[in-house]
Design a protein around this motif. Structure first.
Motif, PDB file in Angstrom:
ATOM      1  N   TRP A 161     -60.870  31.419 -54.137  1.00 33.18           N
ATOM      2  CA  TRP A 161     -62.358  30.521 -54.259  1.00 33.18           C
ATOM      3  C   TRP A 161     -62.301  29.258 -53.918  1.00 33.18           C
ATOM      4  N   ASN A 162     -61.685  28.833 -53.632  1.00 28.59           N
ATOM      5  CA  ASN A 162     -61.596  27.413 -53.606  1.00 28.59           C
ATOM      6  C   ASN A 162     -62.763  26.435 -52.573  1.00 28.59           C
ATOM      7  N   TYR A 163     -62.655  27.515 -51.354  1.00 29.02           N
ATOM      8  CA  TYR A 163     -63.637  27.429 -50.886  1.00 29.02           C
ATOM      9  C   TYR A 163     -64.401  28.923 -50.606  1.00 29.02           C
ATOM     10  N   PRO A 164     -64.950  29.115 -51.236  1.00 28.04           N
ATOM     11  CA  PRO A 164     -65.368  30.917 -51.275  1.00 28.04           C
ATOM     12  C   PRO A 164     -66.044  31.043 -50.144  1.00 28.04           C
ATOM     13  N   LEU A 166     -66.309  29.754 -47.620  1.00 27.33           N
ATOM     14  CA  LEU A 166     -66.311  29.094 -45.864  1.00 27.33           C
ATOM     15  C   LEU A 166     -64.864  29.516 -46.027  1.00 27.33           C
ATOM     16  N   MET A 167     -63.785  29.896 -46.745  1.00 24.80           N
ATOM     17  CA  MET A 167     -62.707  30.451 -46.229  1.00 24.80           C
ATOM     18  C   MET A 167     -62.976  32.166 -45.730  1.00 24.80           C
ATOM     19  N   ALA A 168     -63.814  32.264 -46.630  1.00 26.06           N
ATOM     20  CA  ALA A 168     -64.699  34.147 -45.764  1.00 26.06           C
ATOM     21  C   ALA A 168     -64.640  34.627 -44.625  1.00 26.06           C
ATOM     22  N   THR A 169     -65.618  32.870 -44.082  1.00 24.63           N
ATOM     23  CA  THR A 169     -66.373  33.151 -43.241  1.00 24.63           C
ATOM     24  C   THR A 169     -65.039  31.924 -41.146  1.00 24.63           C
ATOM     25  N   TRP A 170     -64.552  31.803 -42.031  1.00 21.82           N
ATOM     26  CA  TRP A 170     -63.488  31.668 -41.030  1.00 21.82           C
ATOM     27  C   TRP A 170     -62.218  32.798 -40.800  1.00 21.82           C
ATOM     28  N   LYS A 171     -62.476  34.004 -41.699  1.00 21.93           N
ATOM     29  CA  LYS A 171     -62.093  35.407 -40.985  1.00 21.93           C
ATOM     30  C   LYS A 171     -63.123  36.329 -40.886  1.00 21.93           C
ATOM     31  N   LEU A 259     -50.776  34.721 -42.446  1.00 16.37           N
ATOM     32  CA  LEU A 259     -51.031  34.182 -44.073  1.00 16.37           C
ATOM     33  C   LEU A 259     -51.087  32.573 -44.388  1.00 16.37           C
ATOM     34  N   GLU A 260     -52.174  32.101 -45.288  1.00 12.46           N
ATOM     35  CA  GLU A 260     -52.562  30.732 -45.310  1.00 12.46           C
ATOM     36  C   GLU A 260     -52.174  30.749 -46.668  1.00 12.46           C
ATOM     37  N   LEU A 261     -50.896  29.891 -46.978  1.00 12.39           N
ATOM     38  CA  LEU A 261     -50.178  30.399 -48.531  1.00 12.39           C
ATOM     39  C   LEU A 261     -49.997  28.969 -49.695  1.00 12.39           C
ATOM     40  N   GLN A 293     -58.009  21.203 -55.612  1.00  9.55           N
ATOM     41  CA  GLN A 293     -57.786  22.289 -55.133  1.00  9.55           C
ATOM     42  C   GLN A 293     -58.525  22.960 -53.892  1.00  9.55           C
ATOM     43  N   VAL A 294     -57.271  21.849 -52.265  1.00  6.69           N
ATOM     44  CA  VAL A 294     -57.354  22.286 -51.235  1.00  6.69           C
ATOM     45  C   VAL A 294     -56.007  22.823 -51.143  1.00  6.69           C
ATOM     46  N   CYS A 295     -55.442  23.948 -49.570  1.00  2.19           N
ATOM     47  CA  CYS A 295     -54.324  24.528 -49.945  1.00  2.19           C
ATOM     48  C   CYS A 295     -53.530  23.420 -49.056  1.00  2.19           C
ATOM     49  N   SER A 296     -54.084  21.867 -48.105  1.00  2.00           N
ATOM     50  CA  SER A 296     -53.853  21.179 -47.512  1.00  2.00           C
ATOM     51  C   SER A 296     -53.258  19.362 -47.649  1.00  2.00           C
ATOM     52  N   ALA A 297     -54.295  19.703 -49.604  1.00  2.00           N
ATOM     53  CA  ALA A 297     -54.087  18.268 -50.340  1.00  2.00           C
ATOM     54  C   ALA A 297     -52.668  17.534 -49.599  1.00  2.00           C
ATOM     55  N   PRO A 453     -59.991  15.655 -43.276  1.00  2.00           N
ATOM     56  CA  PRO A 453     -60.626  15.812 -41.811  1.00  2.00           C
ATOM     57  C   PRO A 453     -60.770  17.623 -40.759  1.00  2.00           C
ATOM     58  N   THR A 454     -61.017  18.336 -41.483  1.00  2.00           N
ATOM     59  CA  THR A 454     -61.331  19.997 -41.113  1.00  2.00           C
ATOM     60  C   THR A 454     -62.388  20.160 -39.813  1.00  2.00           C
ATOM     61  N   PHE A 455     -62.268  20.300 -38.522  1.00  2.00           N
ATOM     62  CA  PHE A 455     -63.076  20.924 -37.070  1.00  2.00           C
ATOM     63  C   PHE A 455     -63.172  22.332 -36.700  1.00  2.00           C
ATOM     64  N   PRO A 459     -57.019  24.930 -34.845  1.00  2.00           N
ATOM     65  CA  PRO A 459     -56.087  25.782 -35.564  1.00  2.00           C
ATOM     66  C   PRO A 459     -55.753  25.252 -36.532  1.00  2.00           C
ATOM     67  N   TRP A 460     -55.741  26.393 -37.146  1.00  2.00           N
ATOM     68  CA  TRP A 460     -55.424  26.132 -38.911  1.00  2.00           C
ATOM     69  C   TRP A 460     -54.493  26.864 -39.254  1.00  2.00           C
ATOM     70  N   GLY A 461     -53.720  26.011 -39.870  1.00  2.00           N
ATOM     71  CA  GLY A 461     -52.098  26.586 -40.262  1.00  2.00           C
ATOM     72  C   GLY A 461     -51.297  26.633 -41.050  1.00  2.00           C
TER      73      GLY A 461
END
Ligand SMILES: NC(=O)C1=CN([C@@H]2O[C@H](COP(=O)(O)OP(=O)(O)OC[C@H]3O[C@@H](n4cnc5c(N)ncnc54)[C@H](O)[C@@H]3O)[C@@H](O)[C@H]2O)C=CC1
Ligand code: BAL
Ligand code: NA
Length: 503
Positions: A161-164, A166-171, A259-261, A293-297, A453-455, A459-461
């Motif tokens: 839910w943190n980037y509802p 956007l996170m769906a779009t990444w997949k 998994l991105e946890l 509320q960011v996984c990478s905070a 900053p995220t582009f 790769p993200w994980g």
């Protein structure tokens, strides 16, 4: 219901290109975290609906209008989706803020990122056509070989839910670019914009079943997706405990997962930085953006002792200056956390930290001017030791804990003192030191002189307990492809392994 000139759409499940009432007809209320009011509801899918959606996805793959498309044809759908998203950008951003509590500024930025991500994977879908079949030269006369890159099949995408959207779009974007048929299960805490993605797919004529969207609770809708025998892969972003459940369910069928946890990421600040305020702002943004509320905070600030006192003074000034308000208000920089559950969780972390002997340097209370809503002031915690919960566990709220160091060795030890491995940041103008830290940090993402900053090209994980697999970039596409080798014997001669009975 209409709020601030935006109507909250009432939707059903999006299955096989149409809206469909859940078999059990249940619905889940939508709560606006800024007001605690119910502003609508979403359908609650169960295992029965998962079955219907998986069947629709399988049929889509078997049909020529989706299963035999070229990458270039799929790119047209992705670009049409991006265009529609941008047409509705301001409405979608408002809906995202009403549902999740994100500031309108951040929601609008998310919608730009969402559209850009669909565009990016449209380019990659086109590029896939020339890479679909790759000859491999064995330097043998008797064999001709090649490698095919094909869609993996039916994929389940379970998102937070943190980037509802956007996170769906990444997949969703790479899964469709690869030619998979997908079932998206967004978080029950913020699903509105994901359902609107369904409407957009319907409008652009995406072939039925290519994308199905099932809103609902994790155990009721997410779990049957993870354990479904006809789902070929699960891509998940969310909490560690849920990741373990999904991996366990998938393991029974040897179903691949990514998994991105989340994490407990460090930001290490050295005393050689030129400009204290610039570093302070990155430290702030790294932990308080999106209300933390960011996984990478970067929620662990590790600061060189020689500048700690001055740095914290400035940090405090900047923190007090953050505008906390209804997320739709102009210039709001910190909205509420997403839900009452998350609010209670954040407050519990703060009281536990106090009980364990840490010092609350600032914040952690309800802002006086906000009587309702899941608001909490940003918090800075000092006198932290490495055995404390606040040092070790992910909060997912605007909570920064601080430790100091003297030497580089000590800094790296503190930075890596975590079960997680998603991201790390270093602030220093010493190029060689930054290189040493880049090597030493045990994470999948490194930020130098910045944080967050995220582009979508990169790769993200993470590693360790932050999970495995990568979203975004070409890596985010690869995970939705099946690599198939084809070996053809081209010689007229017999193989001659066995003795021929006719001799
Ligand atoms: N890595 C990240 O980006 C995120 C981390 N979190 C962390 O997780 C904590 C709890 O938040 P939740 O919303 O409860 O996260 P969660 O991990 O339970 O939810 C994420 C998604 O998984 C689904 N889900 C839940 N149980 C499931 C199951 N048994 N099988 C399949 N799918 C299931 C949910 O419905 C949602 O779509 C947060 O406080 C935060 O620490 C939360 C959201 C995102
Ligand atoms: N930029 C953030 C991605 C995440 O929190 O998952
Ligand atoms: Na909500």
């Amino acid at each position: 219901m209409a709020i601030r000139n935006v109507r909250i759409p009432s939707r059903q499940l999006y299955i096989n290109g149409e809206w469909r009432e859940p078999v059990k007809k249940n619905r889940i209320p939508i709560i606006n975290p800024a007001t605690e009011e119910i502003i609508g509801d979403i359908p609650a899918a169960t295992a029965e609906d998962v079955d219907v959606a998986v069947e629709a996805a399988r049929r889509a793959l078997a049909r020529d209008d989706w299963g035999s498309t070229t990458g270039a044809q799929r790119a047209k759908y992705l670009r049409a989706i991006a265009a529609k998203l941008l047409e509705r950008k301001s409405e979608l951003a408002t809906l995202e803020s009403l549902d999740s509590g994100k500031t309108l500024f951040e929601s609008a930025a998310d919608m730009d990122d969402v559209a850009a991500c669909f565009e990016y994977y449209a380019d990659l879908a086109e590029a896939l056509d020339s890479k679909r079949k790759t000859p491999v030269n064995l330097h043998l006369d008797s064999f001709k070989t090649y490698v095919l890159r094909e869609p993996l099949g039916v994929v389940g995408l379970i998102t937070p839910w943190n980037y509802p959207l956007l996170m769906a779009t990444w997949k969703v974007a790479p899964a469709l670019a690869a030619g998979c048929a997908a079932i998206l299960k967004p978080s029950e805490l913020a699903s509105i914009t994901c359902l609107e993605l369904g409407e957009i797919c319907r409008e652009v004529g995406l072939p039925p079943g290519a994308l199905n969207i099932l809103t609902g609770l994790g155990p009721e809708a997410g779990a049957p997706l993870s354990s479904h025998p006809h789902v070929d892969k699960i891509a998940f972003t969310g909490s560690g405990p849920t990741g373990v459940k999904i991996m366990t369910a998938a393991a029974q069928l040897v179903k691949p997962v990514s998994l991105e946890l989340g994490g407990k990421s460090p930001i290490v600040v050295f005393d050689d930085i030129d400009n204290l305020d610039i570093a302070v702002e990155w430290a702030l943004f790294g932990c308080f953006a999106n209300t933390g509320q960011v996984c990478s905070a970067t929620s662990r600030l590790i600061i060189q002792e020689s500048i700690a006192s001055e740095f914290l003074d400035r940090l405090l000034l900047w923190t007090k200056n953050i505008k906390i308000s209804d997320p739709l208000e102009e210039d709001c920089k910190l909205g509420p956390v997403v839900s009452s559950g998350q609010y209670e969780k954040v407050l519990k972390f703060i009281s536990n930290a106090k009980n364990e002997g840490a010092t609350i340097l600032y914040g952690g209370k309800r802002p006086e001017h906000l009587k309702k809503g899941y608001y909490v002031q940003p918090i800075i915690i000092t006198d932290v030791n490495t055995s404390m919960e606040i040092w070790k566990e992910e909060v997912f709220g605007p909570v920064l804990c601080v430790k100091t160091f003297k030497t580089e060795e000590e800094a790296i030890e503190l930075a890596n003192d975590t079960k997680y491995g998603l991201a790390s940041a270093i602030m220093s103008k010493d190029v060689e030191r930054c290189e040493r830290f880049t090597k030493a940090f045990q994470t999948g993402i490194i930020w130098i002189n910045c944080s967050q900053p995220t582009f979508h090209q990169l790769p993200w994980g993470g590693k360790k307990r932050s999970g495995f697999g990568r979203d975004l970039g070409e890596w985010g596409l690869e995970k939705y492809l099946n690599i198939k080798q084809v070996t053809e014997y081209t010689s007229d001669d017999a193989w001659d392994f066995y003795k021929s009975p006719s001799n």
